[in-house]
Design a protein around this motif. Structure first.
Motif, PDB file in Angstrom:
ATOM      1  N   ILE A  25       0.833  -1.186   0.000  1.00  0.00           N
ATOM      2  CA  ILE A  25       0.000   0.000   0.000  1.00  0.00           C
ATOM      3  C   ILE A  25       0.878   1.250   0.000  1.00  0.00           C
ATOM      4  O   ILE A  25       0.543   2.264  -0.590  1.00  0.00           O
ATOM      5  CB  ILE A  25      -0.945   0.004   1.226  1.00  0.00           C
ATOM      6  CG1 ILE A  25      -1.958  -1.127   1.084  1.00  0.00           C
ATOM      7  CG2 ILE A  25      -1.655   1.332   1.387  1.00  0.00           C
ATOM      8  CD1 ILE A  25      -2.780  -1.366   2.314  1.00  0.00           C
ATOM      9  N   LEU A  26       2.032   1.165   0.643  1.00  0.00           N
ATOM     10  CA  LEU A  26       2.984   2.258   0.605  1.00  0.00           C
ATOM     11  C   LEU A  26       3.914   2.157  -0.605  1.00  0.00           C
ATOM     12  O   LEU A  26       4.250   3.167  -1.217  1.00  0.00           O
ATOM     13  CB  LEU A  26       3.829   2.256   1.882  1.00  0.00           C
ATOM     14  CG  LEU A  26       3.186   2.811   3.143  1.00  0.00           C
ATOM     15  CD1 LEU A  26       4.119   2.604   4.329  1.00  0.00           C
ATOM     16  CD2 LEU A  26       2.874   4.281   2.983  1.00  0.00           C
ATOM     17  N   THR A  27       4.317   0.941  -0.963  1.00  0.00           N
ATOM     18  CA  THR A  27       5.337   0.768  -1.995  1.00  0.00           C
ATOM     19  C   THR A  27       4.897   1.290  -3.350  1.00  0.00           C
ATOM     20  O   THR A  27       5.636   2.027  -4.015  1.00  0.00           O
ATOM     21  CB  THR A  27       5.719  -0.722  -2.137  1.00  0.00           C
ATOM     22  OG1 THR A  27       6.048  -1.249  -0.864  1.00  0.00           O
ATOM     23  CG2 THR A  27       6.920  -0.883  -3.057  1.00  0.00           C
ATOM     24  N   VAL A  28       3.707   0.910  -3.792  1.00  0.00           N
ATOM     25  CA  VAL A  28       3.249   1.332  -5.116  1.00  0.00           C
ATOM     26  C   VAL A  28       3.134   2.859  -5.197  1.00  0.00           C
ATOM     27  O   VAL A  28       3.665   3.463  -6.144  1.00  0.00           O
ATOM     28  CB  VAL A  28       1.920   0.636  -5.493  1.00  0.00           C
ATOM     29  CG1 VAL A  28       1.369   1.202  -6.787  1.00  0.00           C
ATOM     30  CG2 VAL A  28       2.147  -0.870  -5.637  1.00  0.00           C
ATOM     31  N   PRO A  29       2.468   3.550  -4.254  1.00  0.00           N
ATOM     32  CA  PRO A  29       2.448   5.019  -4.323  1.00  0.00           C
ATOM     33  C   PRO A  29       3.836   5.651  -4.246  1.00  0.00           C
ATOM     34  O   PRO A  29       4.100   6.642  -4.930  1.00  0.00           O
ATOM     35  CB  PRO A  29       1.602   5.417  -3.109  1.00  0.00           C
ATOM     36  CG  PRO A  29       0.734   4.235  -2.845  1.00  0.00           C
ATOM     37  CD  PRO A  29       1.582   3.057  -3.178  1.00  0.00           C
ATOM     38  N   VAL A  30       4.732   5.094  -3.420  1.00  0.00           N
ATOM     39  CA  VAL A  30       6.093   5.637  -3.323  1.00  0.00           C
ATOM     40  C   VAL A  30       6.803   5.538  -4.673  1.00  0.00           C
ATOM     41  O   VAL A  30       7.427   6.500  -5.143  1.00  0.00           O
ATOM     42  CB  VAL A  30       6.899   4.897  -2.230  1.00  0.00           C
ATOM     43  CG1 VAL A  30       8.399   5.163  -2.378  1.00  0.00           C
ATOM     44  CG2 VAL A  30       6.448   5.329  -0.843  1.00  0.00           C
ATOM     45  N   LEU A  31       6.705   4.393  -5.319  1.00  0.00           N
ATOM     46  CA  LEU A  31       7.373   4.197  -6.608  1.00  0.00           C
ATOM     47  C   LEU A  31       6.766   5.064  -7.705  1.00  0.00           C
ATOM     48  O   LEU A  31       7.478   5.595  -8.555  1.00  0.00           O
ATOM     49  CB  LEU A  31       7.309   2.722  -7.012  1.00  0.00           C
ATOM     50  CG  LEU A  31       8.086   1.740  -6.131  1.00  0.00           C
ATOM     51  CD1 LEU A  31       7.805   0.302  -6.539  1.00  0.00           C
ATOM     52  CD2 LEU A  31       9.584   2.016  -6.192  1.00  0.00           C
TER      53      LEU A  31
END
Length: 266
Positions: A25-31
């Motif tokens: 949930i954090l990784t995709v928006p961060v990338l």
């Protein structure tokens, strides 16, 4: 933006270590938003980052006896098959421009992000709502095994993992707690093991279609691993009954943010 992205990577691991999910949930928006990767590539990178980080996190739960191996195996087999079919056939079949409404075009990237957000919001409800009896780590309650139900859940989570690069913790934990009646902390440990298997297999299935920047990927994964060690330690200091609703509110807020980001602010 790179500095902000690397800083945010710590919280990918903290989320996984503390609540057994939320890393993707954090990784995709961060990338997508901080490293400016397109959504399809971000889903592949997310699988590696979340998978490698979850392996490290699962060790501490395994040593405490907070992992249900039987559940992980029954969940994992149909999930892996679904991930392969999704990455190989379904994801590649989605056109770049899906459809147009007036002057607004729903692209493949936007569609994946909106699907991601919708599932986050739906999953958050089961985590926020109050239990009538509650399940906790002190309850000496055996898991309820309905093999057909677990099979269907495994397939569904595999499709989601393959499609949007989510390890599935925000879907796995509600299934383990609400359907299988696992204590929340056992559900967290089991979720980490399932996530690690699903995510790394999904990444391997993606390699033939992905050009990987290994330097960037390994740095983010390493930072996230530091985060999961922090999160695993913090999880020993927080009551299990507080983890579930906190996780739900976190998922809900992130889901709403992504919808606003991909529609109103585009």
């Amino acid at each position: 933006m790179d500095i902000a992205g690397y800083s945010a990577s710590v919280f990918i691991g903290i989320s996984l270590g503390l609540i057994g999910g939320g890393g993707s949930i954090l990784t995709v928006p961060v990338l997508v938003y901080l490293f400016n990767l397109d959504a399809v590539l971000a889903t592949a990178y997310s699988l590696f980052i979340v998978g490698s980080t979850s392996i490290v996190g699962s060790f501490s739960y395994f040593k405490k006896g907070l992992v249900s191996i039987k559940t992980a195996i029954v969940f994992g087999i149909p999930s892996i098959a679904a991930i392969f079919l999704t990455r190989e056939y379904i994801l590649t079949a989605i056109p770049q421009d899906v459809f147009t409404v007036g002057s607004y075009t729903i692209t493949k990237d936007i569609l994946l992000m909106l699907l991601f957000a919708a599932l986050m919001i739906a999953a958050s409800y089961s985590m926020i709502k109050k239990d009538n009896g509650g399940t906790n780590d002190e309850a000496l309650q055996k898991p309820s095994f309905d093999y057909l139900q677990i099979l269907l859940q495994g397939i569904f989570i595999g499709v989601i993992t393959g499609l949007i690069g989510a390890g599935g913790g925000f879907l796995i934990i509600p299934a383990l707690v609400n359907l299988l009646k696992l204590p929340i902390k056992t559900a967290i440990g089991t979720s980490l093991l399932i996530i690690s298997i699903n995510s790394l297999m999904g990444f391997l299935f993606s390699l033939p279609h992905t050009s990987v920047q290994w330097g960037l990927l390994l740095v983010i994964a390493s930072i996230a691993i530091i985060g999961i060690l922090i999160g695993s330690y913090l999880s020993t200091k927080i009551k299990a009954t507080k983890l579930k609703p906190a996780f739900g509110w976190f998922v809900l807020v992130m889901g709403i943010y992504i919808i606003i980001k991909e529609t109103i602010t585009k």
